[in-house]
Design a protein around this motif. Structure first.
Motif, mmCIF file in Angstrom:
data_model
loop_
_atom_site.group_PDB
_atom_site.id
_atom_site.type_symbol
_atom_site.label_atom_id
_atom_site.label_comp_id
_atom_site.label_asym_id
_atom_site.label_seq_id
_atom_site.Cartn_x
_atom_site.Cartn_y
_atom_site.Cartn_z
ATOM 1 N N PRO A 104 46.952 -30.925 56.322
ATOM 2 C CA PRO A 104 46.033 -31.734 56.801
ATOM 3 C C PRO A 104 46.227 -32.218 58.230
ATOM 4 N N LEU A 105 47.434 -32.290 58.220
ATOM 5 C CA LEU A 105 48.053 -33.150 59.793
ATOM 6 C C LEU A 105 48.085 -31.959 60.933
ATOM 7 N N ALA A 106 48.037 -30.652 60.518
ATOM 8 C CA ALA A 106 48.256 -29.687 61.560
ATOM 9 C C ALA A 106 47.306 -29.616 62.740
ATOM 10 N N SER A 107 45.983 -30.298 62.514
ATOM 11 C CA SER A 107 44.951 -29.951 63.444
ATOM 12 C C SER A 107 44.848 -31.074 64.403
ATOM 13 N N PHE A 108 45.716 -32.295 64.145
ATOM 14 C CA PHE A 108 45.512 -33.311 64.428
ATOM 15 C C PHE A 108 46.301 -33.341 65.909
ATOM 16 N N ARG A 109 47.509 -34.067 66.013
ATOM 17 C CA ARG A 109 48.509 -34.311 67.014
ATOM 18 C C ARG A 109 49.339 -33.050 67.269
#
Length: 304
Positions: A104-109
């Protein structure tokens, strides 16, 4: 005093990665006998068996060999830096870096982090291992990634970590929900008691969300469970329930259409900590330290 050569260590690193003398020889552009002899001499020098050799199952690392391979990665990187410093090129990084990332963090920063890292260190080939939190811990222990960008939920012993950001939980409801136009765009979790919940169902994340319901004294009415962040948002947007999440997506229109409305929680819940994690027992490579530096700069974190 025990003597081994850098050549033996470099050969071992490739054999350990591929678990094949033949494939290692092909990559190293040397004969298989040269690799086999080097491995036998290394084992004799260390006084330890690094490989299990079985004609039916092939070459496998022993537990000692696996630990040696993990420790060796940082050692060889620092050996390279000594060579580079002799030629005035100590600031130039080359080689490979594998970074684990919580799905779930991959597409953010992460895209911005990679862009900044490649601009500063174009000679480093970065690859990513996207997985859930439990799988990332396993990958770090097995040496399949150098470090990982992840939440700290369920983080076991034997790891060192650098907190980059603390993200409070929030709720999303579909447009038209009775709470969508709440003054201040905030709500208490108990005010949603009994309503269908769309749960982000990933190891350790699931337990974190369940702990928040326990703190609020609410028994969640789980209607659907999904491992995909965007799937959860899409089901909420179509009116199937509400969701409890951390990372805020600033586009409130998911893939399915419709719209989700984010609401702040008035409950005093512990935040999720976004952190860089690595295995405590291994020396970080210069490439890993450089990636750490870029992450801390973009997240605005400082060294502990």
């Amino acid at each position: 005093m025990r003597h081994f050569t850098l050549t033996q260590l470099r050969y071992f690193a490739v054999v350990a990665e591929l678990e094949s003398m033949t494939q290692a020889a092909a990559r190293l552009l040397v004969s298989q006998s040269a690799v086999s002899t080097a491995m036998a001499e290394l084992e004799r020098t260390l006084g330890a068996q690094l490989f299990l050799r079985n004609p039916s199952t092939g070459l496998k690392l022993t537990p000692t060999g696996r630990r040696f391979a993990l420790d060796l990665k940082g050692f060889l990187d620092h050996a390279d830096s000594l060579f580079e410093s002799a030629y005035g090129a100590a600031e130039t990084l080359t080689g490979e870096l594998t970074v684990g990332v919580f799905s779930p963090l991959a597409s953010f920063r992460l895209p911005a982090i990679l862009k900044a890292f490649e601009a500063t260190h174009p000679g480093v080939d970065v690859t990513f291992l996207e997985a859930d939190l439990a799988s990332l811990q396993t990958a770090l222990r097995e040496g399949r990634c150098d470090l990982a960008l992840m939440y700290g939920h369920g983080l076991g012993s034997g790891f060192s970590s650098q907190v980059l950001e603390r993200v409070p939980p929030h709720v999303i409801v579909p447009e038209g929900h009775r709470a969508a136009n709440t003054p201040g765009q905030e709500i208490a979790l108990k005010d949603l008691a009994g309503e269908p919940l769309i749960l982000l169902d990933l190891p350790h994340s699931r337990e974190y969300y369940e702990s928040l319901f326990a703190l609020a004294g609410v028994a969640p009415n789980v209607r659907h469970r999904f491992a995909g962040y965007e799937t959860v948002r899409s089901f909420v947007a179509q009116g199937h329930g509400y969701a409890l999440l951390n990372q805020r997506v600033y586009n409130d229109v998911p893939y399915s259409g419709g719209r989700v409305v984010p609401l702040r929680l008035t409950d005093e819940f512990p935040p999720s900590e976004v952190m860089l994690v690595r295995l405590e027992s291994t020396l970080p490579t210069r490439r890993a330290l450089a990636f750490d530096e870029i992450c801390r700069r973009l997240y605005g974190a400082t060294r502990p």
